[in-house]
Design an enzyme around this catalytic site. Structure first.
Site: not given
Ligand code: UT7
Length: 334
Positions: A116, A257, A287
């Protein structure tokens, strides 16, 4: 910034995305997710997905043609084609296929892989060729079809990505419009985000073995990448501003990005950049990896938001891990 030789201007941009758009509610038919979760956590509402019979080369070529036309040159004027991508049609590279597709037969062409961050790394690479006087007209394309590489059963990653291409033409110019840059890499954090090769040992001769396999789908530790981006991106932008002897108030547009709206907002807050200066097309495209910065730039230019002479702080970040900032003034102006 000190350099001997010529300066450069960024004189044209273009973009291309597949026709098929898929919204969050449609994705909830594939994995356990919801429009509310995806939109509130990321800002993404739609993404374009490339159909099976399409190629990265075609998408990149369409973006390239728009940039060449806006710059007022022809494909035959292009000296160098840099294709920033992590999803080539061919592991040997796809830039030459783009060269053939657009008829830039004079140009030398090669791929550049920095995930990216590829577009920002490519912009700095292109600048070196122009500033040394080697090439006059460089076509830089960022293009990715990540839909072919995500695990469509993994809701943590598959909802984030979309397909697309964006391009710019960079030309030799008396004044230098790339005012400063800062590029960084940290392989110690490589495990946070991978599209890695998974091989099995295969005996070839009695005492000779090789490995053969396939690539695994994308894996990401979202929280680690999130924390890294929010901390490191403001640092490289500040470093570039310092190098250019500019203040943050002189920045017209923050062009990051497009990974997550929350990252865009957090970086803008840290830098004290007001939200009306933050370019975002996450809602429509998600993205798109190396394509995201030039795709957002092209839309902002064609909608009349970004105008010639505007100061843009661009920053890419992603797998490697890699990150970097480029401070440039858009367009041809006096
Ligand atoms: O281009 C490369 C660079 N990439 C990035 O910059 C990505 C950076 N990271 C992010 O943007 C975020 O970390 C994400 C969008 C990927 C995830 O968001 P988050 O607020 O960090 O969520 P999390 O990973 O802490 O997950 C929170 C909860 C989890 O459930 P539990 O463990 O709290 O029960 C996940 O299982 O949300 C759950 N979850 C979802 N729920 C519904 C994860 N993905 C999903 C989904 N739909 N698609």
């Amino acid at each position: 910034m000190e350099h001997s030789g010529l300066g450069l201007a960024i004189t044209g941009c273009g973009s291309a995305t597949p026709a098929v758009s898929v919204d969050n509610t449609q994705l909830s038919q594939i994995v356990e997710t919801s429009d509310d979760w995806i939109a509130s956590r990321t800002g993404i509402r739609h993404r374009r997905l490339a159909p099976p019979d399409s190629s990265l080369a075609e998408l990149a070529a369409e973006a390239a043609k728009g940039a060449i036309s806006m710059a007022g040159i022809t494909a035959m004027d292009v000296d160098l084609i840099l294709l920033a991508t992590s999803t080539p049609d061919d592991l040997f590279g796809t830039a030459c296929r783009v060269q053939a597709e657009i008829g830039a037969s004079r140009a030398v062409a090669f791929d550049l892989t920095a995930a990216c961050s590829g577009f920002v790394f490519g912009m700095v690479t292109a600048a070196q060729y122009i500033r040394t006087g080697v090439y006059q007209n460089v076509l830089l394309i960022g293009a990715d079809i990540l839909s072919r590489w995500v695990d469509w059963t993994d809701r943590r990653t598959c909802v984030l990505f979309g397909d697309g291409a964006g391009a710019v033409v960079m030309q030799a110019n008396e004044a230098d419009r790339l005012l400063a840059f800062e590029l960084r890499s940290d392989g110690m954090l490589n495990k946070c985000l991978n599209l890695s090769y998974n091989s099995q040992p295969k005996p070839l001769l009695e005492d000779v073995a090789i490995a053969q396999g396939t690539f695994n789908p994308i894996t990401m530790n979202g929280q680690d990448v999130y924390r890294f981006a929010v901390k490191r991106v403001p640092e490289v932008i500040e470093k570039a501003l310092f190098r250019a002897n500019l203040t943050v108030e002189q920045v017209d547009w923050l062009l990051l990005h497009q990974a997550n709206q929350r990252i865009l907002d957090a970086v803008a807050t840290r830098l004290h950049i007001p939200s009306h200066k933050v370019i975002s097309n996450l809602a429509q495209h998600g993205n798109t990896s190396a394509a995201s910065i030039p795709l957002a730039l092209d839309e902002a230019v064609r909608h009349g938001q970004v105008k010639p002479g505007d100061m843009i702080a661009a920053s890419g970040f992603g797998a490697g891990l890699t990150w970097g900032a480029a401070l440039f003034q858009w367009g041809r102006f006096d």
